[in-house]
Design an enzyme around this catalytic site. Structure first.
Site, PDB file in Angstrom:
ATOM      1  N   GLY A  54       0.800  -1.212   0.000  1.00 56.52           N
ATOM      2  CA  GLY A  54       0.000   0.000   0.000  1.00 56.52           C
ATOM      3  C   GLY A  54       0.839   1.272   0.000  1.00 56.52           C
ATOM      4  O   GLY A  54       2.028   1.259   0.340  1.00 56.52           O
ATOM      5  N   HIS A  55       0.197   2.358  -0.337  1.00 57.14           N
ATOM      6  CA  HIS A  55       0.883   3.645  -0.477  1.00 57.14           C
ATOM      7  C   HIS A  55       1.608   4.055   0.803  1.00 57.14           C
ATOM      8  O   HIS A  55       1.163   3.773   1.916  1.00 57.14           O
ATOM      9  CB  HIS A  55      -0.105   4.738  -0.887  1.00 57.14           C
ATOM     10  CG  HIS A  55      -1.192   4.972   0.123  1.00 57.14           C
ATOM     11  ND1 HIS A  55      -1.050   5.785   1.210  1.00 57.14           N
ATOM     12  CD2 HIS A  55      -2.447   4.475   0.202  1.00 57.14           C
ATOM     13  CE1 HIS A  55      -2.150   5.808   1.926  1.00 57.14           C
ATOM     14  NE2 HIS A  55      -3.032   4.999   1.328  1.00 57.14           N
ATOM     15  N   ASN A  56       2.756   4.674   0.615  1.00 56.57           N
ATOM     16  CA  ASN A  56       3.557   5.242   1.710  1.00 56.57           C
ATOM     17  C   ASN A  56       4.135   4.203   2.672  1.00 56.57           C
ATOM     18  O   ASN A  56       4.610   4.552   3.749  1.00 56.57           O
ATOM     19  CB  ASN A  56       2.766   6.278   2.500  1.00 56.57           C
ATOM     20  CG  ASN A  56       2.374   7.473   1.657  1.00 56.57           C
ATOM     21  OD1 ASN A  56       1.304   7.453   1.028  1.00 56.57           O
ATOM     22  ND2 ASN A  56       3.213   8.488   1.605  1.00 56.57           N
TER      23      ASN A  56
END
Length: 210
Positions: free
Chosen positions: A133-135
């Site tokens: 997932g993002h970040n």
């Protein structure tokens, strides 16, 4: 076609061969196992031991196809000291955001999705069908096995093993040298060197090295 040396002859090395043989000319394999190279019909030459050099094998490019993070850590230091470099390799079927950052020697296997603003540090091997997932941040010498899913803003330390089919939820921290067992669902922080399993994941001290 670029030439490359595969370090290892186990299952991970054979998977790498199957998925990336059209992208690289594999000159050979280096391992301490005297039989796997011929047993599985692997291409190129089998080299024994840690004293292999780029001049001997005919290329300075290498991939560490070994699933144990601590062994990856040791062998990277040995082989890089001998003059080998480790390219980052992404399978064409995987989707990696242009905003993701991949360090030296990161391998992304088939059918993976890596979201924007993900940071993956050196010598991390991501096996097939994983999602990040993002970040999220992933440390050095990490092994992520098939089907694992890491939530946004999660943080994975150095030399971590993430088991097949496991899930690390959003913003969860997994400490250095920890192990997340196959199928575990991690809701809370995992301490350094801890082993967790189950849903919800619980620490298993009897499985941990002292």
């Amino acid at each position: 076609m670029r030439k490359i040396l595969v370090i290892g002859t186990g299952g991970l090395a054979r998977e790498f061969t199957s998925w990336f043989k059209d992208n690289f000319k594999i000159v050979g394999y280096c391992s301490l196992n005297p039989t796997e190279h011929s047993q599985y019909g692997l291409p190129g030459v089998h080299f024994m031991g840690d004293d292999v050099t780029p001049a001997l094998v005919g290329t300075s490019l290498a991939v560490l196809a070994l699933g144990t993070p601590s062994i990856k850590y040791r062998l990277f230091k040995s082989y890089s000291g001998s003059g080998f470099s480790f390219p980052s390799i992404i399978h064409p079927s995987s989707e990696v955001s242009d905003l993701a950052s991949l360090g030296e020697g990161v391998i992304v296997s088939p059918q993976c999705v890596i979201s924007p603003n993900v940071t993956i540090k050196k010598l991390t091997y991501i096996n097939f069908c994983c999602g990040i997932g993002h970040n999220a941040t992933i440390g050095n010498y990490v092994q992520i096995n098939p089907g694992a899913q890491l939530g946004g803003f999660s943080k994975i330390g150095d030399q971590v093993l993430i088991g097949s089919g496991s899930t690390v939820l959003e913003r969860v921290i997994v400490g250095n040298e920890a192990t997340v067992a196959s199928g575990a669902v991690v809701f809370a922080k995992v301490a350094d060197k801890a082993t967790v399993m189950g849903n919800p994941a619980k620490r298993m001290p009897f499985l941990e090295k002292q």
